[in-house]
Design a protein around this motif. Structure first.
Motif, PDB file in Angstrom:
ATOM      1  N   PRO A  32      70.163  75.523  62.716  1.00 55.40           N
ATOM      2  CA  PRO A  32      70.739  76.847  62.971  1.00 55.40           C
ATOM      3  C   PRO A  32      70.843  77.718  61.711  1.00 55.40           C
ATOM      4  O   PRO A  32      70.977  78.935  61.822  1.00 55.40           O
ATOM      5  N   LEU A  33      70.747  77.092  60.526  1.00 51.82           N
ATOM      6  CA  LEU A  33      70.890  77.843  59.284  1.00 51.82           C
ATOM      7  C   LEU A  33      69.579  78.032  58.540  1.00 51.82           C
ATOM      8  O   LEU A  33      69.390  79.036  57.840  1.00 51.82           O
ATOM      9  N   THR A  34      68.671  77.058  58.657  1.00 53.53           N
ATOM     10  CA  THR A  34      67.444  77.118  57.856  1.00 53.53           C
ATOM     11  C   THR A  34      66.395  76.194  58.439  1.00 53.53           C
ATOM     12  O   THR A  34      66.719  75.204  59.112  1.00 53.53           O
ATOM     13  N   GLY A  35      65.135  76.514  58.155  1.00 51.67           N
ATOM     14  CA  GLY A  35      64.052  75.647  58.594  1.00 51.67           C
ATOM     15  C   GLY A  35      63.792  74.499  57.640  1.00 51.67           C
ATOM     16  O   GLY A  35      63.141  73.528  58.010  1.00 51.67           O
ATOM     17  N   ASP A  36      64.294  74.610  56.394  1.00 50.70           N
ATOM     18  CA  ASP A  36      64.054  73.559  55.418  1.00 50.70           C
ATOM     19  C   ASP A  36      65.028  73.708  54.253  1.00 50.70           C
ATOM     20  O   ASP A  36      65.663  74.765  54.085  1.00 50.70           O
ATOM     21  N   ILE A  37      65.134  72.671  53.455  1.00 52.74           N
ATOM     22  CA  ILE A  37      65.922  72.725  52.221  1.00 52.74           C
ATOM     23  C   ILE A  37      64.948  73.057  51.101  1.00 52.74           C
ATOM     24  O   ILE A  37      64.251  72.192  50.569  1.00 52.74           O
ATOM     25  N   ASP A  38      64.870  74.322  50.771  1.00 52.88           N
ATOM     26  CA  ASP A  38      63.901  74.784  49.779  1.00 52.88           C
ATOM     27  C   ASP A  38      64.556  75.791  48.841  1.00 52.88           C
ATOM     28  O   ASP A  38      65.766  76.047  48.909  1.00 52.88           O
ATOM     29  N   GLY A  39      63.750  76.369  47.972  1.00 52.86           N
ATOM     30  CA  GLY A  39      64.285  77.306  47.002  1.00 52.86           C
ATOM     31  C   GLY A  39      64.944  78.516  47.623  1.00 52.86           C
ATOM     32  O   GLY A  39      66.005  78.971  47.157  1.00 52.86           O
ATOM     33  N   ALA A  40      64.358  79.040  48.683  1.00 51.76           N
ATOM     34  CA  ALA A  40      64.931  80.218  49.338  1.00 51.76           C
ATOM     35  C   ALA A  40      66.303  79.899  49.922  1.00 51.76           C
ATOM     36  O   ALA A  40      67.233  80.711  49.827  1.00 51.76           O
ATOM     37  N   PHE A  41      66.440  78.725  50.511  1.00 50.55           N
ATOM     38  CA  PHE A  41      67.731  78.304  51.065  1.00 50.55           C
ATOM     39  C   PHE A  41      68.782  78.192  49.969  1.00 50.55           C
ATOM     40  O   PHE A  41      69.906  78.699  50.102  1.00 50.55           O
ATOM     41  N   LEU A  42      68.436  77.552  48.856  1.00 49.40           N
ATOM     42  CA  LEU A  42      69.394  77.357  47.771  1.00 49.40           C
ATOM     43  C   LEU A  42      69.773  78.680  47.122  1.00 49.40           C
ATOM     44  O   LEU A  42      70.944  78.942  46.848  1.00 49.40           O
ATOM     45  N   ALA A  43      68.768  79.532  46.872  1.00 49.37           N
ATOM     46  CA  ALA A  43      69.035  80.808  46.211  1.00 49.37           C
ATOM     47  C   ALA A  43      69.816  81.758  47.099  1.00 49.37           C
ATOM     48  O   ALA A  43      70.531  82.646  46.598  1.00 49.37           O
ATOM     49  N   GLY A  44      69.712  81.589  48.399  1.00 50.02           N
ATOM     50  CA  GLY A  44      70.387  82.464  49.345  1.00 50.02           C
ATOM     51  C   GLY A  44      71.781  82.016  49.723  1.00 50.02           C
ATOM     52  O   GLY A  44      72.309  82.457  50.758  1.00 50.02           O
ATOM     53  N   GLY A  45      72.389  81.159  48.918  1.00 41.59           N
ATOM     54  CA  GLY A  45      73.742  80.701  49.224  1.00 41.59           C
ATOM     55  C   GLY A  45      73.805  79.692  50.342  1.00 41.59           C
ATOM     56  O   GLY A  45      74.834  79.575  51.031  1.00 41.59           O
ATOM     57  N   GLY A  46      72.729  78.923  50.512  1.00 40.62           N
ATOM     58  CA  GLY A  46      72.655  77.991  51.628  1.00 40.62           C
ATOM     59  C   GLY A  46      73.739  76.935  51.639  1.00 40.62           C
ATOM     60  O   GLY A  46      74.262  76.583  52.703  1.00 40.62           O
ATOM     61  N   LEU A  47      74.098  76.413  50.467  1.00 38.74           N
ATOM     62  CA  LEU A  47      75.108  75.356  50.436  1.00 38.74           C
ATOM     63  C   LEU A  47      76.468  75.881  50.890  1.00 38.74           C
ATOM     64  O   LEU A  47      77.211  75.196  51.604  1.00 38.74           O
ATOM     65  N   ALA A  48      76.794  77.112  50.497  1.00 39.84           N
ATOM     66  CA  ALA A  48      78.054  77.717  50.947  1.00 39.84           C
ATOM     67  C   ALA A  48      78.027  77.939  52.455  1.00 39.84           C
ATOM     68  O   ALA A  48      79.050  77.748  53.138  1.00 39.84           O
ATOM     69  N   LYS A  49      76.881  78.316  52.987  1.00 40.33           N
ATOM     70  CA  LYS A  49      76.766  78.529  54.429  1.00 40.33           C
ATOM     71  C   LYS A  49      76.946  77.219  55.188  1.00 40.33           C
ATOM     72  O   LYS A  49      77.517  77.198  56.291  1.00 40.33           O
ATOM     73  N   VAL A  50      76.453  76.123  54.616  1.00 38.89           N
ATOM     74  CA  VAL A  50      76.645  74.822  55.259  1.00 38.89           C
ATOM     75  C   VAL A  50      78.129  74.484  55.317  1.00 38.89           C
ATOM     76  O   VAL A  50      78.642  74.034  56.351  1.00 38.89           O
ATOM     77  N   ARG A  51      78.828  74.712  54.210  1.00 37.58           N
ATOM     78  CA  ARG A  51      80.266  74.438  54.200  1.00 37.58           C
ATOM     79  C   ARG A  51      80.998  75.270  55.261  1.00 37.58           C
ATOM     80  O   ARG A  51      81.868  74.772  55.981  1.00 37.58           O
ATOM     81  N   GLU A  52      80.641  76.529  55.358  1.00 35.58           N
ATOM     82  CA  GLU A  52      81.282  77.409  56.334  1.00 35.58           C
ATOM     83  C   GLU A  52      81.008  76.923  57.754  1.00 35.58           C
ATOM     84  O   GLU A  52      81.909  76.910  58.610  1.00 35.58           O
ATOM     85  N   ALA A  53      79.768  76.534  58.011  1.00 33.03           N
ATOM     86  CA  ALA A  53      79.414  76.073  59.350  1.00 33.03           C
ATOM     87  C   ALA A  53      80.113  74.759  59.694  1.00 33.03           C
ATOM     88  O   ALA A  53      80.553  74.553  60.828  1.00 33.03           O
ATOM     89  N   LEU A  54      80.232  73.871  58.722  1.00 34.83           N
ATOM     90  CA  LEU A  54      80.954  72.622  58.965  1.00 34.83           C
ATOM     91  C   LEU A  54      82.428  72.899  59.258  1.00 34.83           C
ATOM     92  O   LEU A  54      83.013  72.315  60.178  1.00 34.83           O
TER      93      LEU A  54
END
Length: 287
Positions: A32-54
């Motif tokens: 629901p947040l990303t198609g892969d764990i890649d540079g775009a995900f990390l640079a786009g605040g992906g880890l914070a989004k995972v925390r919020e979703a959890l």
């Protein structure tokens, strides 16, 4: 939380292993947040989004995840940067003085593989060696950084790494080159998971290795000559690090190069672990 990529080679899906409402660890899909764990995900605040979703309970449970292959926790990096002789005791067992500045080399990104994938021993290899290492995953562009604080902010998280090395290709004679000894297929297993930098103290993590169940290395990242922020800062003066790139930070003493242990052969089982970042296991076969 532990960020993972699960599934067959080339078909990995992003997931997170995290505590659930009942207190047990469960796998949740990150599709629901990303198609892969890649540079775009990390640079786009992906880890914070995972925390919020959890926290919001919006991620679906990934059923059957425990039966899926674990891939490298970050998809094929743009660069894998190696650091040599970054523990004084390993430099000594290699017959070298501790370096005064970081020793830097590059590994082809096609050497990256999953933490439990079988590992090929090169056809003519007689001195194949193991190296447990702390891996740094870059979360934002790093170029000509001005301070260690800036460098620290560029670290997305940490992974367990094994830097398989063919010493006969790497060291002796006129043909010995680090690139040759460090570029072999399947020689950079990463994972099983990526742990965010704010959830792991990269400067104080025990790391160990075993061959066929027998202990080999037992040290701590507190013994690094150059710590993670220093390495990111240093490398940024000579190359542009991009989100998703990986720096493997060097190995402690206890490898076969020391002369204390035999080199690897087909049929051997190698395990490496950085505490909190997960344990790898590879069965070796002749390529």
């Amino acid at each position: 939380m532990k960020i993972m990529r699960l599934g067959d080679i080339g078909k990995e899906q992003p997931a997170v292993l995290a505590p659930s409402a009942d207190g047990s660890e469960k796998y949740f899909s990150l599709l629901p947040l990303t198609g892969d764990i890649d540079g775009a995900f990390l640079a786009g605040g992906g880890l914070a989004k995972v925390r919020e979703a959890l926290a919001g309970g919006t991620l679906p449970v990934l059923e059957g995840a425990g039966n899926l292959r674990a891939g490298a926790p970050v998809s094929r990096p743009g660069a894998v940067v190696g650091i040599g002789m970054n523990y004084a005791a390993h430099a000594a067992e290699s017959g070298a003085a501790p370096p005064e500045i970081p020793v830097v080399f590059l590994k082809p990104t096609n050497t990256v593989t999953g933490p439990y994938d079988a590992a090929p021993v090169p056809p003519h290899s007689s001195k194949y060696d193991w190296e447990v290492e702390l891996g740094i995953v870059i979360g934002r562009e790093a170029s000509y950084l001005q301070s260690l604080e800036e460098a620290r902010d560029c670290i997305a998280g940490y992974v367990t790494a094994n830097d398989y090395s063919e010493r006969e290709y790497q060291i002796p004679g006129a043909a010995g080159q680090w690139t040759k000894g460090k570029s072999l297929p399947g020689s950079t297993p990463l994972g099983p998971w990526l742990v965010p930098a704010d959830a792991a103290d990269g400067g104080s993590l025990p790391l160990r290795s075993w061959v066929n169940g027998e202990p080999r290395q037992d040290s701590s990242t507190s013994r690094l000559i150059f710590d993670a922020p220093t390495l990111v800062h240093h490398c940024s003066q000579y190359m542009r690090l991009e989100p998703g790139d990986v720096i493997i930070t060097g190995t402690p003493e206890g490898v076969a190069l020391s002369g204390r242990f035999p080199y690897l052969k087909p049929g051997d089982v190698v395990e490496v672990e950085v505490e909190g970042l997960g344990r790898q296991r590879q069965e070796l076969f002749r390529a």
